[in-house]
Write an enzyme that holds these catalytic residues in place. Structure first.
Site, short mmCIF file in Angstrom:
data_model
loop_
_atom_site.label_atom_id
_atom_site.label_comp_id
_atom_site.label_asym_id
_atom_site.label_seq_id
_atom_site.Cartn_x
_atom_site.Cartn_y
_atom_site.Cartn_z
N ASP A 65 -29.14 -77.98 -39.78
CA ASP A 65 -28.52 -78.22 -38.46
C ASP A 65 -27.62 -77.06 -38.08
O ASP A 65 -27.36 -76.19 -38.91
CB ASP A 65 -27.67 -79.50 -38.55
CG ASP A 65 -26.59 -79.37 -39.62
OD1 ASP A 65 -25.51 -78.87 -39.31
OD2 ASP A 65 -26.85 -79.72 -40.80
N ASP A 69 -24.40 -77.43 -37.26
CA ASP A 69 -23.04 -77.97 -37.33
C ASP A 69 -22.62 -78.44 -35.93
O ASP A 69 -23.37 -79.22 -35.33
CB ASP A 69 -22.08 -76.93 -37.93
CG ASP A 69 -20.83 -77.59 -38.50
OD1 ASP A 69 -20.95 -78.67 -39.09
OD2 ASP A 69 -19.73 -77.03 -38.35
N1 LIG Z 1 -23.07 -79.22 -40.80
C1 LIG Z 1 -22.86 -79.51 -42.08
N2 LIG Z 1 -21.60 -79.50 -42.59
C2 LIG Z 1 -21.39 -79.78 -43.90
N3 LIG Z 1 -22.35 -80.11 -44.75
C3 LIG Z 1 -23.61 -80.16 -44.29
N4 LIG Z 1 -24.76 -80.46 -44.91
C4 LIG Z 1 -25.74 -80.37 -44.00
N5 LIG Z 1 -25.25 -80.02 -42.79
C5 LIG Z 1 -23.92 -79.87 -42.95
#
Ligand SMILES: Nc1ncnc2[nH]cnc12
Ligand SMILES: CSC[C@H]1O[C@H](OP(=O)(O)O)[C@H](O)[C@@H]1O
Length: 292
Positions: free
Chosen positions: A209, A211
């Site tokens: 992703d 974030d």
């Molecule tokens: N955006 C994110 N922040 C922290 N841990 C994660 N693991 C997968 N995506 C994450």
């Protein structure tokens, strides 16, 4: 020459490894408490292989509550010389889209609620973490990525947050301003403890992703992570099989001294060391303690 034993810590979505020879799960006890799960012992064309799911099978353990010391100690007791972490992560850079793998070479540790060292009262040690990953191991992982045609980047900084909540936008922008590439919740203190245990360590950070900083993409949630994770796990399993296939059976010396890190780290005088702590350090520091 030391014989290699390849260990894998599977992160979110990666709880088992199908298609491996002679697999069996074994409980490995540790004086540091309960590891996340039993360890899967197996072999790949003569290479001893160990696998531990970091959150336990079924994903029962949150990042803060993982007993990282027990995990690393149990893997050391299981003979592991080289440890590859496979981790889901958020991307902090446009060019690292979901599905991309980053072979991290630096970390910023922002965790604050975890036990971070095998050493402490009764025996103090300071290992170097200038280079937290072991270059020959990363090279082997990269070779496996190439052989499996997995889209990857070698090098990158992984920001380790405490969690379990995802970041605020202000935090996400702050980490971007620091030049970080990916974000996750688990690789510290794991990498620190692997170094103390003289195990070569590397990480495959699999982007799930963006974030919550991206203007055109919705902020991360578990559903978004799960949507990408299945494909990432399938690629990671191929990567691990290939890595085991090509991995050197005789362990070459680590050019940055990961496997001799304790030679210059323990500062407590032998007569001042606490015998109880020394007993717990039998696996982690066995090599140097045997010499003392
Ligand atoms: N955006 C994110 N922040 C922290 N841990 C994660 N693991 C997968 N995506 C994450
Ligand atoms: C389910 S997304 C958040 C979770 O995934 C990552 O864990 P791992 O490194 O074990 O794959 C991240 O660090 C969080 O713990």
């Amino acid at each position: 020459m030391v014989k290699s034993v390849l260990g894998i810590i599977g992160g979110s979505g990666f709880y088992n490894l199908p298609g491996i020879q002679n697999p069996h799960w074994e409980k490995v006890s540790s004086p540091w408490g309960e590891p996340s799960d039993d360890i899967l012992f197996a072999e790949v064309d003569g290479l001893p292989f160990r696998f531990l799911p970091r959150h336990g099978r079924g994903h029962r353990i949150s990042p803060t509550h993982i007993n990282f010391r027990a995990n690393v100690d149990a893997l050391k007791r299981a003979g592991v010389t080289d440890l590859v972490s496979i981790s889901a992560c958020g991307s902090l850079k446009d060019q690292f889209a979901p599905g991309h793998f980053v072979l991290v070479d630096q970390f910023i540790d922002r965790t604050f609620a975890r036990e971070k060292s095998f050493f402490g009262e009764g025996c103090v040690a300071h290992v170097s973490l200038a280079h937290p990953v072991s270059p020959l191991l990363v090279d082997a992982v990269e070779q496996a990525c190439k052989a499996e045609d997995i889209d990857h980047t070698k090098g990158g900084t992984y920001l380790v947050m405490e969690g379990p909540q995802f970041s605020t936008r202000a935090e996400s922008f702050l980490y971007r301003s620091w030049g970080c590439d990916v974000i996750g919740m688990t690789n510290m203190p794991e990498a620190k403890l692997a170094r103390e245990a003289e195990i070569c360590y590397a990480t495959v950070a699999m982007v799930t992703d963006y974030d919550c900083w991206h203007e055109e993409v919705a902020h991360v949630d578990v559903a978004a992570v799960l949507a990408v994770m299945k494909g990432n796990t399938e690629k990671a399993q191929r990567l691990v099989h290939k890595l085991a296939e090509i991995f050197p059976r005789e362990h070459p010396p680590c050019p940055i001294g990961s496997n001799t890190a304790l030679d210059v780290a323990i500062i407590t005088a032998p007569e001042a060391r606490d015998p109880k702590l020394m007993a717990k350090l039998d696996a982690v520091a066995g090599r140097v303690l045997a010499k003392a």
